[in-house]
Structures are given as C-alpha cells and as structure tokens.
Motif scaffolding. Structure first.
Motif, PDB file in Angstrom:
ATOM      1  N   LEU A 213       0.821  -1.214   0.000  1.00 24.71           N
ATOM      2  CA  LEU A 213       0.000   0.000   0.000  1.00 24.71           C
ATOM      3  C   LEU A 213       0.857   1.268   0.000  1.00 24.71           C
ATOM      4  CD1 LEU A 213      -2.747  -1.135   2.540  1.00 24.71           C
ATOM      5  CD2 LEU A 213      -2.648  -1.502   0.062  1.00 24.71           C
TER       6      LEU A 213
ATOM      7  N   ARG B 179      -6.755  -8.341  -1.542  1.00 27.74           N
ATOM      8  CA  ARG B 179      -7.492  -8.748  -0.348  1.00 27.74           C
ATOM      9  C   ARG B 179      -6.555  -9.449   0.615  1.00 27.74           C
ATOM     10  NH1 ARG B 179     -11.124 -10.379  -4.222  1.00 27.74           N
ATOM     11  NH2 ARG B 179     -10.707 -12.578  -3.822  1.00 27.74           N
TER      12      ARG B 179
ATOM     13  N   LEU C 279      -8.292  -4.191   0.310  1.00 25.46           N
ATOM     14  CA  LEU C 279      -7.384  -3.106   0.645  1.00 25.46           C
ATOM     15  C   LEU C 279      -7.278  -2.059  -0.455  1.00 25.46           C
ATOM     16  CD1 LEU C 279      -4.414  -5.066   2.281  1.00 25.46           C
ATOM     17  CD2 LEU C 279      -6.551  -4.277   3.317  1.00 25.46           C
TER      18      LEU C 279
ATOM     19  N   LEU D  82      -8.255   2.159  -0.249  1.00 24.45           N
ATOM     20  CA  LEU D  82      -8.353   2.710   1.100  1.00 24.45           C
ATOM     21  C   LEU D  82      -7.710   4.088   1.167  1.00 24.45           C
ATOM     22  CD1 LEU D  82      -7.473  -0.386   3.340  1.00 24.45           C
ATOM     23  CD2 LEU D  82      -9.746   0.544   2.828  1.00 24.45           C
TER      24      LEU D  82
ATOM     25  N   ASP E 274      -8.127   4.457   7.496  1.00 25.93           N
ATOM     26  CA  ASP E 274      -8.202   3.041   7.113  1.00 25.93           C
ATOM     27  C   ASP E 274      -6.917   2.605   6.414  1.00 25.93           C
ATOM     28  OD1 ASP E 274     -10.745   2.824   8.156  1.00 25.93           O
ATOM     29  OD2 ASP E 274     -11.738   3.240   6.240  1.00 25.93           O
TER      30      ASP E 274
ATOM     31  N   ALA F 229      -4.296  -0.250   7.740  1.00 26.68           N
ATOM     32  CA  ALA F 229      -3.935  -1.400   6.904  1.00 26.68           C
ATOM     33  C   ALA F 229      -2.426  -1.506   6.746  1.00 26.68           C
ATOM     34  CB  ALA F 229      -4.604  -1.288   5.540  1.00 26.68           C
TER      35      ALA F 229
END
Length: 340
Positions: A53, A63, A69, A72, A76, A80
């Motif tokens: 991310l 996922r 994910l 986001l 959030d 994550a």
C-alpha cells in the motif's frame, strides 16, 4: 490468505507509459513464504509496493484475510499499512538513531508505554540476533547486520505480512544465510506471511514454499516449489538445480538402454534408496546419465536422467512411480552428474 486479482500498474516515462504490472493474479497462504522471482525490471518491486500500500495500483483487487485493501484512504489506509511490514531495498536505517532506536521508530506513534516499547524492541533484537548491538549506530554494523535490523524494524508493529525486497542482494553466502534464517524465524515463530522479491534462486531454494516468476509485469509461472521442480520445462524448476558438470564425461541418453527417463525424487528416503532398490528388486541395470541434487528448505530433492537395461525395465519404472517418484520419459540430453 493474500489474494491479488488482475493487478495492474503503469508509470509514465519519457518514451511513454510503461506497464509494470499487467494483470497479476496470485494467492499466498497464511504463514507461507512466497518467492517473487524475475530479472531486473520484471515488476517485483512494484508488486511489493502495491501490496504494501505504498503505491496505488491502477486496477485490480488486493485482499488480505478477506478484507479489500484497494482504494483505502486516510485512517483506514494507515491502519492497513500497520498490518504489513516492509523491508525495502538497500539501507533504510536512520544514521542518527541507534539500532534500538531504529527498531522502536514504528512504535512511537502507537499507543504503547515506554516500557512496552523497550520490551518489544528487546524481543525483536533477540529474534534477529542483534541484542548486543542495541546501543550501536548503523555505521558501526556490517551490511548483513543492517539488513537484519531492518527486518526487526519491519516486524515492530506485529504485522501479519512481511514484504522483503532483495534482502540478500550483494551479500556473501554466509551473510545471506544469516538473513534468510531471520526471515525463516519470523515465519515459524511469529506466523508471518512473507513475500521475498529476489533475482537469486538460492533464496527460493533455501526459504520459499511457493514461487511466482515475473517477466515484464506478467506472471509466467507460479506454484508450489516442490511441484514445479517436477514439471518438465519449468523455468524455476530447472533454475533450482545446479548446472550439470561439463567437466565430466558426457553420456548420450538412450544409447544402449531399454528405457530412458527423467526422475525427480523428493525426501530423504527416496533420494537415498529408491533408485538402488528399483535396480535390485527388478534385476535391471540402472545408469545415472546426468542431473543433480539440491535441497529445497529442509527437503532433499534429486533430478536425474536415468537409463534402464533389462527385461523388467518397464516394471522398475512403474514401481518408482507407485512409490512417488515423478517420472518423465525421453528427456533431453543432460551431461554429467553433480551434487549440491
């Protein structure tokens, strides 16, 4: 479980758009180690950055443990990211902080007391074998020690996933082994799922349960390592075995033999005894024409080109198959026999 579906990512360069990931789909089981293999420019780092991310993919789904994910933002996204530890390429430690201070850095924004942070740092330094280096600064460490400290830092927030980008690049064999031992301990003792991006198949041989081969952003091969070594034509399966010793005398498969086949043997009992027992049990002459041996994790694996001579050669070959040998007929010529 981590599931990626049709992940895409492009970058703009002087010559136009470059597709770094082109519909990448894969699944990684919990507490497994997955090797992401490919040459420079294959998309390995981009895949790890999207999964971590740190970069947003252009399309597709990410996922983790059933939670989506992709897309986001804000709180959030930050939450994550804490579930994913990242060991980036190169040296990521802050020079003005001690080893303990670097490991503690991700904890400073967490709701932990000073004593809790110290306890967590001590736990992680013990895991990576750097307890005595806690007050030392990064410039006083060896390169291998810095890599291990980076692993400890990435594990600080108790992530469920650890992404390691070329963690053994340019390290000597002994130092590489020390870093891989730390990653293996993270998996076995902490239950962390690990993805390791690497150009070095020795890392896959030593550590990985699964492997994904990338080439120009495409998945060209994936699966269980122990399954792929048995598949004819598998790129990674061939790469995991040492090259045949060209210094030895070459043998032409098929010359003077009733049956010629390629045999893959897995496990201590099979590697050590299956071929001699087949020869004795069926009263056939068995010649090893080429191939080699290696170890995948803790499992010995051998891949040989063999020639069988005698009336019961076919029966001997069938008996090997019945005893879990992977057998493929009419292999290409393999010169020499080596062991590793």
């Amino acid at each position: 479980m981590i599931t990626l579906e049709n992940l895409t990512k492009s970058f703009q360069q002087n010559k136009g758009s470059v597709r770094a990931l082109d519909g990448v789909s894969l699944e990684i089981q919990q507490a497994a180690v997955c090797g992401v293999v490919g040459p420079a420019g294959a998309g390995k780092t981009t895949l790890l950055r999207c999964l971590g991310l740190l970069d947003r993919s252009d399309g597709g789904s990410i996922r983790m443990e059933g939670a989506e994910l992709s897309g986001l933002d804000g709180r959030d996204l930050r939450a994550a990211r804490r579930r994913i530890g990242v060991v980036p390429q190169g040296d990521s430690l802050l020079r003005q902080r001690t080893v303990a201070g670097n490991v503690a850095l991700p904890l400073e924004s967490a709701d932990l007391s000073a004593s809790q942070r110290r306890a967590r740092v001590a736990e992680l330094l013990d895991l990576v074998g750097l307890t005595d280096k806690a007050p030392v600064y990064p410039d006083q460490l060896s390169e291998g020690q810095r890599r291990r400290a980076a692993v400890a830092q990435a594990l600080a927030t108790r992530p469920s996933v650890l992404l390691a980008d070329e963690p053994t690049a340019e390290l000597d064999p002994a130092t590489t082994d020390a870093v891989l031992t730390v990653l293996d301990r993270a998996r076995s003792e902490l239950g962390v799922t690990i993805l390791v991006a690497t150009e070095d198949t020795a890392v896959v041989r030593r550590l990985a349960d699964d492997v994904v081969v990338l080439d120009r952003g495409n998945v060209v091969e994936q699966g269980k390592v122990l399954d792929l070594v048995s598949e004819p034509g598998s790129r990674i399966g061939s790469a995991l075995f040492p090259a045949a010793d060209q210094g030895r005398s070459a043998t032409q498969p098929g010359r003077g033999h009733d049956v010629v086949a390629e045999v893959v043997l897995t496990g201590f009992a099979a590697v050590g005894a299956l071929l001699p027992e087949a020869s004795s049990r069926f009263d056939v002459e068995l010649s090893i024409l080429g191939g080699g041996m290696t170890r995948l994790g803790d499992t010995p694996v051998a891949k040989f080109s063999i020639g069988l001579s005698g009336e019961r050669s076919e029966s001997a070959l069938k008996w090997m198959i019945d005893h879990d040998a992977q057998v493929h007929r009419a292999p290409a010529r393999v010169d020499g026999v080596v062991a590793a």
